[in-house]
Design an enzyme around this catalytic site. Structure first.
Site, PDB file in Angstrom:
ATOM      1  N   ASP A  57       0.878  -1.167   0.000  1.00 17.64           N
ATOM      2  CA  ASP A  57       0.000   0.000   0.000  1.00 17.64           C
ATOM      3  C   ASP A  57       0.916   1.217   0.000  1.00 17.64           C
ATOM      4  OD1 ASP A  57      -1.722   2.080   0.404  1.00 17.64           O
ATOM      5  OD2 ASP A  57      -2.544   1.348   2.303  1.00 17.64           O
ATOM      6  N   TYR A 149      -7.220  14.762  -8.096  1.00 18.09           N
ATOM      7  CA  TYR A 149      -6.406  14.008  -9.043  1.00 18.09           C
ATOM      8  C   TYR A 149      -5.467  14.935  -9.802  1.00 18.09           C
ATOM      9  CZ  TYR A 149      -5.390  10.414 -12.568  1.00 18.09           C
ATOM     10  OH  TYR A 149      -4.763   9.508 -13.387  1.00 18.09           O
ATOM     11  N   THR A 184      -8.541   1.338 -20.274  1.00 23.01           N
ATOM     12  CA  THR A 184      -8.435   0.456 -19.113  1.00 23.01           C
ATOM     13  C   THR A 184      -9.825   0.146 -18.569  1.00 23.01           C
ATOM     14  OG1 THR A 184      -8.289   2.302 -17.548  1.00 23.01           O
ATOM     15  CG2 THR A 184      -6.214   1.488 -18.497  1.00 23.01           C
TER      16      THR A 184
END
Length: 254
Positions: A57, A149, A184
């Protein structure tokens, strides 16, 4: 020549998996890192016995450190790091965005890139190496509803340039790629949910289509390969001409 060891984060699917395949095809011994360890282990087995699956992680400092340490301990060295691990954002209007989600996105992208790069540079000390960070067109241009983002990916660009200047003397090259929209599973879900109109999106892209993950992987391998031995601190747009196109187009595409 000694076999190079490459560590690719977010390698279970999508762009990361395409990168792992490309680096393995180039002769690298690849450590595939991801939260989904079962899937990553299957991917590593698909590449062959000499490749490694690592559960990590990257938003957790201890886990990111252990990821690099395990790679070096089990594969003997580290020559290439690809910071690809990332998560999408909510695609909500700014006034509906919450701080917890914002912070999580920054932790994965920025903290993860920072810690993994720092540890990789320590492992590369005395031998040199290449670090590739994955930014985005969202980090180079303004996209509505992509605050967290976009901020994270823009931060990766700044971090790339800073690290490149700092570590050049140690023979460590640091570059970034800025993909556009890629075919994707994550992007497919946005199409299915009606968050993005595929037809309008493809009309906005000068090349008229989404990228194949393998095309992003080719650019990644170039920047990590000896062919880019004099390239550091660069940000390569791999976006079908998106960022070169002066007309911002329909904001609903973002």
């Amino acid at each position: 020549m000694q076999t190079q060891v490459a560590l690719v984060t977010g390698a279970a699917d999508g762009i990361g998996w395409a990168m792992a395949r490309r680096f393995a095809a180039a002769g690298c011994c690849v450590a595939l890192a991801d939260l989904d360890h079962d899937r990553t282990a299957a991917r590593a087995a698909e590449l062959g016995d000499r490749h490694l699956a690592v559960r990590a992680d990257v938003a957790d400092e201890a886990s990111a450190i252990a990821m690099v340490e395990e790679t070096v301990a089990r594969l003997g060295r580290l020559d290439i790091l690809v910071n690809n691990a990332g998560i999408g954002d909510s695609h909500k209007p700014t006034l509906e965005q919450d701080l917890a989600t914002f912070d999580r996105i920054l932790r994965v992208h920025l903290d993860g890139t920072f810690v993994a790069s720092r540890e990789a540079a320590r492992a590369m000390a005395g031998q040199g190496g290449a670090i590739l960070n994955v930014s985005s067109i969202a980090g180079l241009t303004g996209l509505p509803r992509r605050n967290a983002y976009g901020a994270a990916k823009a931060g990766i660009v700044a971090m790339t340039k800073s690290m490149a200047c700092e570590w050049a003397g140690a023979g460590i090259r640091v570059n970034a790629i800025a993909p556009g929209y890629v075919g994707t599973a994550l992007v497919a879900k946005l199409f299915e949910a009606g968050r993005i109109d595929r037809g309008r999106l493809e009309r906005r892209i000068p090349l008229g289509r989404l990228a194949d993950p393998a095309e992003i992987a080719e650019a990644a391998w170039f920047l990590c390969s000896p062919s880019a031995s004099y390239v550091t601190g660069a940000v390569l747009s791999v976006d079908g001409g998106w960022s070169a196109y002066g007309d911002a187009g329909d904001a609903s595409l973002a």
